[in-house]
Motif scaffolding. Structure first.
Motif, PDB file in Angstrom:
ATOM      1  N   THR A  15      15.109   3.987   2.855  1.00 35.73           N
ATOM      2  CA  THR A  15      15.432   2.801   2.186  1.00 35.73           C
ATOM      3  C   THR A  15      15.114   2.638   0.776  1.00 35.73           C
ATOM      4  O   THR A  15      15.401   1.892   0.125  1.00 35.73           O
ATOM      5  N   LEU A  16      14.524   3.652  -0.058  1.00 37.70           N
ATOM      6  CA  LEU A  16      13.879   3.603  -1.285  1.00 37.70           C
ATOM      7  C   LEU A  16      14.246   5.116  -1.722  1.00 37.70           C
ATOM      8  O   LEU A  16      14.108   6.169  -1.119  1.00 37.70           O
ATOM      9  N   ASP A  17      14.636   4.907  -2.940  1.00 39.32           N
ATOM     10  CA  ASP A  17      15.371   6.221  -3.685  1.00 39.32           C
ATOM     11  C   ASP A  17      14.279   6.818  -4.372  1.00 39.32           C
ATOM     12  O   ASP A  17      13.948   8.238  -4.282  1.00 39.32           O
ATOM     13  N   THR A  18      13.164   6.164  -4.986  1.00 37.53           N
ATOM     14  CA  THR A  18      11.906   6.669  -5.741  1.00 37.53           C
ATOM     15  C   THR A  18      10.883   5.921  -5.565  1.00 37.53           C
ATOM     16  O   THR A  18      10.847   4.688  -5.221  1.00 37.53           O
ATOM     17  N   LEU A  19       9.626   6.554  -5.880  1.00 38.50           N
ATOM     18  CA  LEU A  19       8.422   5.715  -5.551  1.00 38.50           C
ATOM     19  C   LEU A  19       7.694   6.291  -6.875  1.00 38.50           C
ATOM     20  O   LEU A  19       7.307   7.232  -7.280  1.00 38.50           O
ATOM     21  N   ARG A  62       4.263  17.401   0.404  1.00 38.88           N
ATOM     22  CA  ARG A  62       4.054  17.134   2.122  1.00 38.88           C
ATOM     23  C   ARG A  62       5.342  16.487   2.830  1.00 38.88           C
ATOM     24  O   ARG A  62       5.522  16.964   3.974  1.00 38.88           O
ATOM     25  N   PHE A  63       6.257  16.056   2.320  1.00 45.42           N
ATOM     26  CA  PHE A  63       7.233  15.313   2.839  1.00 45.42           C
ATOM     27  C   PHE A  63       8.570  15.880   2.746  1.00 45.42           C
ATOM     28  O   PHE A  63       9.515  15.569   2.816  1.00 45.42           O
ATOM     29  N   LYS A  64       8.539  17.112   1.647  1.00 48.35           N
ATOM     30  CA  LYS A  64       9.829  17.756   1.367  1.00 48.35           C
ATOM     31  C   LYS A  64      10.909  17.086   0.600  1.00 48.35           C
ATOM     32  O   LYS A  64      11.920  17.046   1.008  1.00 48.35           O
ATOM     33  N   LEU A  65      10.113  16.340  -0.330  1.00 51.21           N
ATOM     34  CA  LEU A  65      11.062  15.478  -1.094  1.00 51.21           C
ATOM     35  C   LEU A  65      11.773  16.269  -2.113  1.00 51.21           C
ATOM     36  O   LEU A  65      11.457  17.502  -2.388  1.00 51.21           O
ATOM     37  N   ASP A  89       0.767  -1.182  -0.036  1.00 46.66           N
ATOM     38  CA  ASP A  89      -0.091  -0.061   0.101  1.00 46.66           C
ATOM     39  C   ASP A  89       0.836   1.180  -0.097  1.00 46.66           C
ATOM     40  O   ASP A  89       2.089   0.988   0.155  1.00 46.66           O
ATOM     41  N   ASN A  90       0.143   2.344  -0.025  1.00 48.52           N
ATOM     42  CA  ASN A  90       0.819   3.687  -0.184  1.00 48.52           C
ATOM     43  C   ASN A  90       1.643   4.048   0.904  1.00 48.52           C
ATOM     44  O   ASN A  90       2.681   4.545   0.955  1.00 48.52           O
ATOM     45  N   ASN A  91       1.013   3.716   2.149  1.00 44.80           N
ATOM     46  CA  ASN A  91       1.671   3.915   3.495  1.00 44.80           C
ATOM     47  C   ASN A  91       2.939   3.366   3.682  1.00 44.80           C
ATOM     48  O   ASN A  91       3.969   4.044   4.005  1.00 44.80           O
ATOM     49  N   ALA A  92       3.187   1.988   3.374  1.00 47.46           N
ATOM     50  CA  ALA A  92       4.356   1.206   3.560  1.00 47.46           C
ATOM     51  C   ALA A  92       5.321   1.840   2.579  1.00 47.46           C
ATOM     52  O   ALA A  92       6.627   2.172   2.823  1.00 47.46           O
ATOM     53  N   ALA A  93       4.976   2.165   1.199  1.00 48.53           N
ATOM     54  CA  ALA A  93       5.940   2.938   0.385  1.00 48.53           C
ATOM     55  C   ALA A  93       6.443   4.129   0.657  1.00 48.53           C
ATOM     56  O   ALA A  93       7.791   4.355   0.542  1.00 48.53           O
ATOM     57  N   VAL A  94       5.506   4.969   1.165  1.00 42.80           N
ATOM     58  CA  VAL A  94       5.974   6.336   1.430  1.00 42.80           C
ATOM     59  C   VAL A  94       6.906   6.197   2.742  1.00 42.80           C
ATOM     60  O   VAL A  94       7.775   6.997   2.731  1.00 42.80           O
ATOM     61  N   SER A  95       6.604   5.516   3.615  1.00 45.34           N
ATOM     62  CA  SER A  95       7.335   5.154   4.888  1.00 45.34           C
ATOM     63  C   SER A  95       8.781   4.752   4.342  1.00 45.34           C
ATOM     64  O   SER A  95       9.694   5.365   4.870  1.00 45.34           O
ATOM     65  N   ALA A  96       8.913   3.909   3.580  1.00 41.45           N
ATOM     66  CA  ALA A  96      10.477   3.445   3.046  1.00 41.45           C
ATOM     67  C   ALA A  96      11.104   4.595   2.274  1.00 41.45           C
ATOM     68  O   ALA A  96      12.174   4.774   2.290  1.00 41.45           O
TER      69      ALA A  96
END
Length: 84
Positions: free
Chosen positions: A39-43, A56-59, A27-34
């Protein structure tokens, strides 16, 4: 590169981003958390969602990936990560 399982972006990423390690999330929550914990470069997801997460997360940015296979595809790129 992270994707949400079962979404159009998953099959597109596997087919077109062959040099990327595609990580599937339930789900989105797990992906955004990573993405936020580094632990994740891009989504890879819907472009409007990518823009929203970026603000929202200043990416770093939300890259628009125009495609006929995936309407409005985009990547939210994590802080301190460079897009290739």
């Amino acid at each position: 590169m992270g994707v949400i399982q079962g979404m159009l972006q998953e099959s597109y990423a596997v087919q077109h981003f062959t040099q990327s390690n595609v990580v599937r999330f339930p789900d989105n929550n797990a992906a955004v958390s990573a993405l936020n914990n580094g632990t994740l470069d891009t989504l890879f997801l819907d472009y409007e969602a990518a823009r929203s997460y970026t603000a929202r997360f200043k990416l770093i940015s939300a890259a628009d990936i125009p495609s006929f296979d995936v309407p409005a595809g985009g990547c939210a790129i994590a802080k301190n990560k460079l897009a290739a």
